[in-house]
Design an enzyme around this catalytic site. Sequence first.
Site, PDB file in Angstrom:
ATOM      1  N   GLU A  82      35.898 -21.823 -11.752  1.00  0.00           N
ATOM      2  CA  GLU A  82      36.527 -20.500 -11.665  1.00  0.00           C
ATOM      3  C   GLU A  82      37.560 -20.322 -12.768  1.00  0.00           C
ATOM      4  O   GLU A  82      37.719 -19.234 -13.328  1.00  0.00           O
ATOM      5  CB  GLU A  82      37.166 -20.296 -10.286  1.00  0.00           C
ATOM      6  CG  GLU A  82      36.222 -20.438  -9.105  1.00  0.00           C
ATOM      7  CD  GLU A  82      35.021 -19.490  -9.156  1.00  0.00           C
ATOM      8  OE1 GLU A  82      34.994 -18.567  -9.998  1.00  0.00           O
ATOM      9  OE2 GLU A  82      34.093 -19.666  -8.351  1.00  0.00           O
ATOM     10  N   TYR A 141      23.297 -19.611 -14.798  1.00  0.00           N
ATOM     11  CA  TYR A 141      24.266 -20.703 -14.874  1.00  0.00           C
ATOM     12  C   TYR A 141      23.692 -21.876 -15.673  1.00  0.00           C
ATOM     13  O   TYR A 141      24.212 -22.249 -16.722  1.00  0.00           O
ATOM     14  CB  TYR A 141      24.611 -21.211 -13.477  1.00  0.00           C
ATOM     15  CG  TYR A 141      25.348 -20.260 -12.570  1.00  0.00           C
ATOM     16  CD1 TYR A 141      26.700 -20.426 -12.300  1.00  0.00           C
ATOM     17  CD2 TYR A 141      24.682 -19.212 -11.931  1.00  0.00           C
ATOM     18  CE1 TYR A 141      27.382 -19.579 -11.444  1.00  0.00           C
ATOM     19  CE2 TYR A 141      25.351 -18.356 -11.074  1.00  0.00           C
ATOM     20  CZ  TYR A 141      26.699 -18.550 -10.831  1.00  0.00           C
ATOM     21  OH  TYR A 141      27.372 -17.700  -9.987  1.00  0.00           O
TER      22      TYR A 141
END
Length: 602
Positions: free
Chosen positions: A330, A412
């Site tokens: 994050e 991803y």
Amino acid sequence: MRHARCVLVGVAVGLASLVPAAPAAQPELSATTRQTGLPRTPEQRAVVFEHATLHFKVLPQDRRIQGDATLRFRAGQELATMVLDLDRAYQVSAVQVDGVALARKDWANPEGRMRITLPRAVAAQQGFQVRVVYAGAPHVATRAPWDGGLVWSSAPGGEPWVASAIQGEGCDLLWPCIDHPQGEPLLVDEYITVPAPLVAPGNGVLVDMQEHDGWRTWHWRARSPDTYAVAINVGPYEQLKGEYHSRFGNAIALAYWHLKGQDAKAQDLFDELPRMLDFFERQIGPYPFGDEKVGIVQTPYLGMEHQTINAYGNDYRKDKYGYDWLMQHEFSHEWFGNQLTNADWDDMWLHEGFGSYMQPLYLQYLRGQMEYHAALLDQRAKLSNRVPIVSGKPQTEQSVYDSQHGPGLDIYYKGSLMLHMLRGLVGDQAFFKTIRLAVYGTDDPRPGQFQPRHLSTPDYIAIVNEVTGRDYGWFFQVFLYRAALPELLAERDASGLALRWKTPGEVPFPVPVEVRIGANSGRIVTVPMPGGRGHVDLPPGELYTLDPQSRLLREEPRFAVAVRDAAERKAAADRAAAEKGRAEKGQAERGQTEKAKAAAKP
């Protein structure tokens, strides 16, 4: 770095009565609100969003908010109407333009796109303000962060614990906005009013906190936040504070708001921040929001990249590599997501692919090559390769993240592995220069001397071509715009080994191939592949290894088998769980029947 502990939470007297009520049935989201990233209307494209002043009063007991948003725009052309995105479930009590109250007939919001007729036309380059006063029950996230909305929970002590998670459905779940990656305001002032003594950490810097009549209002100011990054967090938080002295000469405030009772774990997590900052600043460049803060807040859901106030709910778990992967991932979005923002959801691999590649790179920084390659191998086993990760046309968030019909996790991991291959192809110096240019717009970024950027996939390809002086469009065509991976075919012939790249649609793919000749520490030769073909001389019967340093992302049957076996194991487990559920239900029904029969006997 220096740490100081600052306790911001008071005694939770009277908060027991503010615990959220049981959830009620919520209205279904309109198709417009459910989708984030729909094409902007002409009116939305025609404005610069200069400033948002957002007032949120959070009522935990009722699971409601009262909102008051004043939005300042500058028109790029003459405008007679303005369009904002806002969930139609809210009750709008007033709309004003430049202080003039509009009659109810002058605005409408039937499907979550509020169309406002301006009292008078706004000229090109003229500024104007729209104020919307609204209230209601925000959509509840039932499975945050995958489902968007607010999470209403309770802290271990019974106090309200509230957090927003709106990436999937967009900012219109919370405030009237332009729900598109390019709809972010240049400046946001956020006022969050909560029952005292609750704490409300927010984006950017704390301007002040006012307490009055049993309420606290926290005023935060942030520049250019992503629309979905404007966050609400409320809880009985304690705060860890510190300061990081950057390699670029600036001091950066560090803050972590956490719940009571896990002080040692909270401190351990907080102590990871300086090392992560050092990694990113060494590898990429300056922390983009050093004049605001590095902020983390503990949330009742797993996590999300809210600019300067990242949501963290990983329960302090470290992965097998011994670090908190969630916080690191994050945090990477401060560079890849908040500083560099995708121009469209179709370009979301720029967030997730680069963010995912930062994890193997971090392990390389911490411990060296073995864990770097181990982490890449973990990612390789997760590829599906069913849908291209870039379509070349506008997409919504849902269409990109949908693993059944869209690229899903490939944005991803395929993005990460493609970057690893690109790095090997162009070399470290050129590779990391392309990242700096993409993120900052300059190869020599300095704190305070760059602005947040929007980037598309073609923009990044152009940067790679510019830095290398070569056209790598063919490379990205294969990995971004095609679903299947290239296959490396090897066939022995009379003099050695003939190599050929087989690509989807026979796209040219002149990537050189390393071949190790002999076992173990045999010599490695690099085989040029002009036209996608090459040859290496081998003695008869000699052992060889293709790509011994794992530089290439290619189709390999062993991974397809592993993915198939994993899918079969999951399907078998799902069938067993379903069968067990049916058996237990049948047993319970039989038990009820026997009880009924017994009760019916005279």
